[in-house]
Design an enzyme around this catalytic site. Structure first.
Site, PDB file in Angstrom:
ATOM      1  N   MET A 324       0.767  -1.124  -0.002  1.00 21.97           N
ATOM      2  CA  MET A 324      -0.053  -0.142   0.093  1.00 21.97           C
ATOM      3  C   MET A 324       0.830   1.167   0.072  1.00 21.97           C
ATOM      4  O   MET A 324       0.734   2.137  -1.196  1.00 21.97           O
ATOM      5  CB  MET A 324      -1.150   0.029   1.360  1.00 21.97           C
ATOM      6  CG  MET A 324      -1.755   1.257   1.397  1.00 21.97           C
ATOM      7  SD  MET A 324      -2.861   1.578  -0.169  1.00 21.97           S
ATOM      8  CE  MET A 324      -4.483   0.496   0.212  1.00 21.97           C
ATOM      9  N   ASP A 343       9.384   3.870   7.050  1.00 21.94           N
ATOM     10  CA  ASP A 343       8.988   2.675   7.807  1.00 21.94           C
ATOM     11  C   ASP A 343       9.781   2.409   8.927  1.00 21.94           C
ATOM     12  O   ASP A 343      11.007   2.877   9.033  1.00 21.94           O
ATOM     13  CB  ASP A 343       8.864   1.470   6.975  1.00 21.94           C
ATOM     14  CG  ASP A 343       7.713   0.318   7.471  1.00 21.94           C
ATOM     15  OD1 ASP A 343       6.678   0.220   6.722  1.00 21.94           O
ATOM     16  OD2 ASP A 343       8.309  -0.261   8.448  1.00 21.94           O
ATOM     17  N   VAL A 400      -0.168   2.813   8.131  1.00 19.56           N
ATOM     18  CA  VAL A 400       0.428   1.578   8.934  1.00 19.56           C
ATOM     19  C   VAL A 400      -0.985   0.626   9.045  1.00 19.56           C
ATOM     20  O   VAL A 400      -1.937   1.003   8.485  1.00 19.56           O
ATOM     21  CB  VAL A 400       0.918   1.909  10.366  1.00 19.56           C
ATOM     22  CG1 VAL A 400       2.162   2.995  10.000  1.00 19.56           C
ATOM     23  CG2 VAL A 400      -0.246   2.807  11.053  1.00 19.56           C
ATOM     24  N   VAL A 401      -0.720  -0.225   9.717  1.00 19.60           N
ATOM     25  CA  VAL A 401      -1.872  -1.371   9.965  1.00 19.60           C
ATOM     26  C   VAL A 401      -2.883  -0.846  10.598  1.00 19.60           C
ATOM     27  O   VAL A 401      -2.991   0.252  11.438  1.00 19.60           O
ATOM     28  CB  VAL A 401      -0.940  -2.490  10.861  1.00 19.60           C
ATOM     29  CG1 VAL A 401      -0.827  -1.681  12.397  1.00 19.60           C
ATOM     30  CG2 VAL A 401      -1.887  -3.708  11.039  1.00 19.60           C
ATOM     31  N   GLU A 402      -4.121  -1.584  10.052  1.00 17.21           N
ATOM     32  CA  GLU A 402      -5.444  -1.001  10.288  1.00 17.21           C
ATOM     33  C   GLU A 402      -5.777  -1.355  12.016  1.00 17.21           C
ATOM     34  O   GLU A 402      -6.493  -2.189  12.243  1.00 17.21           O
ATOM     35  CB  GLU A 402      -6.482  -1.560   9.421  1.00 17.21           C
ATOM     36  CG  GLU A 402      -7.768  -0.853   9.372  1.00 17.21           C
ATOM     37  CD  GLU A 402      -7.987   0.610   8.846  1.00 17.21           C
ATOM     38  OE1 GLU A 402      -9.099   0.836   8.964  1.00 17.21           O
ATOM     39  OE2 GLU A 402      -7.146   0.937   8.441  1.00 17.21           O
ATOM     40  N   LYS A 407      -2.263   3.211  15.037  1.00 19.81           N
ATOM     41  CA  LYS A 407      -2.544   4.367  14.072  1.00 19.81           C
ATOM     42  C   LYS A 407      -2.348   5.677  14.889  1.00 19.81           C
ATOM     43  O   LYS A 407      -1.647   6.622  14.607  1.00 19.81           O
ATOM     44  CB  LYS A 407      -3.720   4.511  13.447  1.00 19.81           C
ATOM     45  CG  LYS A 407      -3.879   3.695  12.215  1.00 19.81           C
ATOM     46  CD  LYS A 407      -5.035   3.637  11.553  1.00 19.81           C
ATOM     47  CE  LYS A 407      -5.030   2.625  10.073  1.00 19.81           C
ATOM     48  NZ  LYS A 407      -4.184   3.294   8.923  1.00 19.81           N
ATOM     49  N   SER A 429      -9.585   2.514   6.303  1.00 20.10           N
ATOM     50  CA  SER A 429     -10.825   2.297   5.606  1.00 20.10           C
ATOM     51  C   SER A 429     -12.046   2.051   6.493  1.00 20.10           C
ATOM     52  O   SER A 429     -13.128   2.108   6.267  1.00 20.10           O
ATOM     53  CB  SER A 429     -10.673   0.759   4.925  1.00 20.10           C
ATOM     54  OG  SER A 429     -10.361  -0.300   5.770  1.00 20.10           O
ATOM     55  N   HIS A 450      -8.458   7.943   2.215  1.00 17.39           N
ATOM     56  CA  HIS A 450      -8.748   6.628   2.154  1.00 17.39           C
ATOM     57  C   HIS A 450      -8.574   6.103   0.678  1.00 17.39           C
ATOM     58  O   HIS A 450      -9.158   6.478  -0.290  1.00 17.39           O
ATOM     59  CB  HIS A 450     -10.163   6.300   2.476  1.00 17.39           C
ATOM     60  CG  HIS A 450     -10.567   4.601   2.292  1.00 17.39           C
ATOM     61  ND1 HIS A 450     -11.671   4.155   2.239  1.00 17.39           N
ATOM     62  CD2 HIS A 450      -9.542   3.600   2.233  1.00 17.39           C
ATOM     63  CE1 HIS A 450     -11.734   2.772   2.147  1.00 17.39           C
ATOM     64  NE2 HIS A 450     -10.396   2.446   2.052  1.00 17.39           N
ATOM     65  N   ASN A 453      -7.309  -0.254  -3.063  1.00 18.80           N
ATOM     66  CA  ASN A 453      -6.370  -1.243  -3.402  1.00 18.80           C
ATOM     67  C   ASN A 453      -6.769  -2.026  -4.829  1.00 18.80           C
ATOM     68  O   ASN A 453      -7.915  -2.456  -4.767  1.00 18.80           O
ATOM     69  CB  ASN A 453      -6.104  -2.069  -2.399  1.00 18.80           C
ATOM     70  CG  ASN A 453      -4.770  -2.857  -2.257  1.00 18.80           C
ATOM     71  OD1 ASN A 453      -3.632  -2.225  -3.157  1.00 18.80           O
ATOM     72  ND2 ASN A 453      -4.457  -3.806  -1.471  1.00 18.80           N
TER      73      ASN A 453
END
Length: 717
Positions: A324, A343, A400-402, A407, A429, A450, A453
């Site tokens: 992503m 990162d 970053v990770v959902e 976050k 999302s 948002h 993908n």
């Protein structure tokens, strides 16, 4: 001056060459009724001046003519057939008048010459283009065919096979491709366009170029042997139907029109074109596709307006690399905004850079880019393991990770490392923007961004306004998304925002069918082949990932417990608990292997059926109409709720979000166009038939009121 109007000027140049220049008062030239009338009057003035020996057409704008004025179409197409026929005949009198002038004519083409612009240049004897030109007939993308002689003249200029390919695809052509097939006569640098055009006209005046023979060919039947014609049109029908399918009739109509008109002269051929045009103009498909075009213009207009309020973005950063992050970095860098990709792990940075390099390599292989451009784009992506390169960037996209805690932590951290006026966004999302904003000292500079993908393919970006987001912040993010080549829609914060909020009721309808014994593959077939989705719900869940779907479903159930809460286990739970996550681990509703091109190939898997049968019992068959109703009614009602609650600003933006974000069938135009097409009252009656299935099937009071008043969501033409 021979003639002057607000859109056209005609003056006499040296050697008795008349110059007709299109110079509309707006930003582009387009053929509205006023311009067609002006062209008619200009040509009358030219005919009356006996001193004129040749005519050159050109544009004072960056584009020659972008096409007809599509804003006039829906009103015009709602008229009686006779009115539409009269409009076509009157317009074609003008194009014929241009073609029939008693001396050589030439179009000097810069920028876009599309639709009616292309039909204009086809009516002249010669065509010369500069390197910026793009030529084509995109009408099939609007569900119609060319109406000003495009299907008649183009086959006689470049041959039937080439014309069929050009018109059925609707693609615009680069000047080198147009030159290769004979659509234009020369390509020159922009500064050479006028002198080269005048030289060519003078050669024609001196009879060094045979303009009469060229013109006669356009007025006569197609010179195509009968057997060759039969084979050509039969092949075209097979190929075009395979691509266009049954839901898009215009490309097939093009073949039929050119085939019927092949043995006809101009007058009869134009009548065949007119009849087909009128028939297509009256279809629901044309209404839907024209509606999408107009909605797209509205959304882009809003983005342009936002640009005036926006803070200038010269550099960006994405937090979180991987697929992503790499996709976002690629999109930003390739559209000219340098970006830092940050990162905490080198392997993630390598993956992100690898993703960008892979996408760029594909562009080079297809001839859409060069190694030099690829190097420039990659140099615009700066990998980083710390915040040092991020501190001076103008906009930050957290990706970053959902997970809310992760976050929130990253957002609070990045705020400490960037300037006071840097804009911070979250690519989430499902997680509430208002919740994430609590981690920031300055929530007014924060909103959601948002992406969908895969980032490089999906045109939509949801810009989510939080309760503290400033107008400048939202406008700046909209402008940045537009600069990235995306279509941004602004939505207000709520669980799932707009797109996911309306998607999960659709999945709930699908799950309800499976709980009642339906076959997921049969549902997919109906929703793809009959309703027109690119993927049915089972296949879509496999592509999205059933772990992702399971998590998002829980978020939606918490946000809207009255409608989206579950009383028991559903099909998504069954697959998730069996660790069948879809394409990511090669098993979901379907099982997946890799085909010879390296793409995922889906097959039925007996295990899926065994799992579902163990939970829900024996399968049973459902009629197609019930499958469509039970999946679509929840999505449609939830979309209407979003409009009524102000989550989305207009039916136009909602429909664009559905088409660009979910692949809602374009020939249906989006939920609100679909509702207007079938009738709100008819939909309410259908929903009431399924109201016993729960809250997702309950229409709103406003819908009932609209139905009672025979109302619609779009203003009727």
């Amino acid at each position: 001056m021979i003639y002057q109007s607000p859109t056209i000027e005609v003056e006499l140049l040296e050697d008795n060459i008349a110059h007709l220049c299109f110079k509309a008062q707006g930003s582009v030239n387009k053929f509205d009724r006023e311009t067609i009338d002006s062209l008619n009057a200009a040509l009358d003035s030219i005919k009356q001046d006996t001193s004129i020996k040749a005519l050159m057409l050109s544009s004072a704008k960056d584009a020659f003519i972008v096409g007809a004025d599509i804003t006039e179409f829906l009103g015009l197409f709602a008229e009686e057939d006779a009115v539409l026929q009269s409009w076509l005949e009157q317009a074609n009198v003008v194009f014929n008048k241009l073609e029939d002038l008693p001396f050589p004519t030439l179009s000097a083409i810069n920028g876009f010459a599309l639709g009616a612009g292309c039909e204009t240049i086809l009516a002249t004897d010669f065509r010369i283009a500069d390197t910026t030109a793009r030529i084509g007939l995109p009408e099939t993308k609007l569900g119609i065919i060319p109406g000003f002689g495009g299907t008649v003249r183009l086959p006689r200029v470049i041959g039937a096979d080439n014309a069929l390919e050009w018109i059925t695809s609707g693609k615009d052509q680069r000047p080198d491709a147009a030159l290769k097939v004979g659509a234009i006569d020369a390509v020159v640098a922009p500064e050479q366009l006028r002198p080269a055009a005048l030289r060519m006209l003078k050669d024609a005046m001196a009879e060094k170029l045979d303009w009469q023979t060229r013109r006669a060919k356009k007025l006569a039947p197609l010179t195509l042997p009968k057997l060759e014609a039969m084979m050509s049109f039969a092949t075209a029908k097979g190929m075009v139907f395979k691509i266009a399918g049954k839901h898009y009739p215009a490309p097939m109509a093009v073949i039929s029109v050119i085939e019927q008109a092949a043995q006809c002269g101009r007058a009869e051929a134009l009548q065949i074109e007119h009849q087909a045009f009128i028939k297509l103009a009256k279809t629901e498909v044309a209404q839907a596709l024209i509606g999408i075009f107009l909605n797209d213009q509205l959304v882009k207009g809003k983005a342009k307006k936002a640009g005036k309020l926006a803070k200038k973005v010269n550099s960006a950063a994405v937090l979180g690399a991987g697929i992503m992050g790499g996709g976002i970095a690629y999109q930003s860098a390739s559209k000219g905004t340098p970006i830092v990709m940050k990162d905490i792990a080198q392997p993630a940075l390598d993956l992100g850079l690898g993703e960008a390099a892979k996408l760029l390599t594909a562009q080079v292989k297809r001839g859409r880019s060069t190694p030099a451009k690829m190097a420039t784009v990659l140099n615009n992506i700066t990998p980083a393991l710390d915040y040092a390169p991020v501190k001076d960037t103008d906009i930050i996209v957290e990706a970053v990770v959902e997970h809310p805690k992760v976050k929130s932590m990253v957002l609070a951290e990045v705020e400490e490392h960037v300037s006071e006026d840097a804009i911070i966004t979250s690519n989430t999302s499902t997680i509430s923007i208002n919740l994430l904003a609590k981690s920031l000292k300055k929530p007014e500079r924060f909103c959601g961004m948002h992406f969908f993908n895969p980032v490089h393919k999906m045109p939509l970006v949801e810009v989510i306004r939080g309760e503290n987001s400033s107008d400048e912040t939202v406008a700046s993010v909209v402008a940045y998304a537009s600069k990235m080549g995306k279509t941004p829609i602004v939505v207000n914060d709520c669980p799932g925002f707009f797109v996911n909020r309306v998607l999960f009721p659709y999945f709930a309808g699908f799950s309800g069918l499976l709980a009642d014994g339906a076959d997921f593959a049969a549902i997919d077939k109906v929703m793809e082949k009959q309703f027109g989705w690119p993927m049915g719900p089972a296949y879509l869940l496999d592509v999205v990932g059933l772990d992702t779907g399971h998590h998002a479903q829980a978020v939606m159930a918490e946000g809207f417990p009255d409608r989206m809460g579950k009383s028991g286990k559903d099909a998504i739970d069954v697959m998730f608990e069996a660790e069948r996550f879809g394409q990511k681990n090669n098993k979901g509703f379907y099982q997946y292997s890799v085909d010879h091109r390296g793409k995922p190939k889906k097959d039925l898997d007996p295990t899926s059926y065994e799992l579902l049968q163990a939970e829900f019992g024996e399968q049973k068959a459902f009629e197609s109409d019930e499958i469509i109703a039970r999946t679509m009614i929840p999505m449609i009602i939830e979309t209407v709720r979003c409009l009524e609650e102000g989550i989305i600003a207009s039916p136009a933006e909602a429909d664009m979000g559905l088409v660009y974000g979910l692949g809602f069938p374009p020939f249906r135009g989006g939920v609100f166009r679909y509702l207007d097409t079938i009738g709100v009252a008819n939909f309410v009656a259908l929903a009431d038939k399924y109201a016993h299935l729960g809250g997702l099937y309950q229409v709103t009071d406003t819908m009932r009121e609209l139905a009672a008043n025979n109302g619609s969501y779009y203003q009727q033409a």
